[in-house]
Write a protein that holds these residues in place. Structure first.
Motif: not given
Length: 207
Positions: A183-207
């Protein structure tokens, strides 16, 4: 050990074999699907860290990660319930509502296992969401789904033997993983990262 992580390694091999057979039958995925067997997880996620820092394809083109670790046994919770066909899911809706929806639909069409969200919490004291190889993709904001069936008395012990593996349940989990991957490989769109808490956590941690 047979469960940690022979079961995940063989589960991944089964999904790869099914994907290749579909391709040879003219039903290959629209997107590239990369199968990785990485090492050094318990030394600090070393293999997945190396790959995500030196990817074959640009990391920005990686739309999702599916991680499989320990899918061959039953933990005490499900042993008491008398249920074998389940998996704990980590990731999904704590990152992306899109990947969560795809997983649930794919599961009903394939393995139809119980999807347990007990540990699917960014505040879970076990911190499973960042303790396995999926995290090296998650730190880039890439949605992931982690499948595992919990710890047991033989976890990290010599008793983690192959005769204790439940191959039927493993097969059903692998079917759900395969269907989700398709399903992931064939969908027209890529899944969007939309949980703000997760976005904030990843931004706070160095890559």
């Amino acid at each position: 050990g047979a469960d940690d992580d022979g079961s995940g390694s063989i589960g991944l091999l089964g999904v790869a074999k099914a994907m290749q057979e579909a391709y040879e039958d003219g039903n290959g995925p629209r997107r590239s699907v990369l199968f990785l067997w990485v090492t050094g997880e318990e030394k600090g996620l070393l293999g997945s860290r190396f790959y995500s820092d030196h990817p074959i394809y640009p990391i920005d083109n990686t739309i999702a990660n599916i991680n499989i670790d320990m899918i061959g046994r039953i933990d005490s919770k499900y042993e008491e319930k008398g249920v074998e066909e389940y998996a704990y899911i980590i990731g999904g809706d704590i990152i992306s509502s899109d990947i969560d929806s795809m997983l649930k639909v794919a599961n009903t069409m394939s393995g139809n296992i119980e999807l347990d969200m007990q540990y699917n919490d960014l505040q879970d004291p076990n911190q499973f969401y960042r303790r396995s190889d999926h995290w090296n993709f998650g730190r880039f904001g890439i949605p992931f789904v982690f499948f595992f069936t919990g710890v047991h008395d033989d976890y990290h012990r010599p008793g983690d033997e192959v005769e204790k593996i439940g191959f039927d349940k493993m097969s059903k989990i692998a079917r759900t993983i395969y269907a989700t991957s398709v399903m992931l490989a064939n969908d027209d769109n890529k899944p969007v990262t939309d949980n703000q808490e997760f976005i904030d956590i990843t931004k706070s941690q160095a890559r």
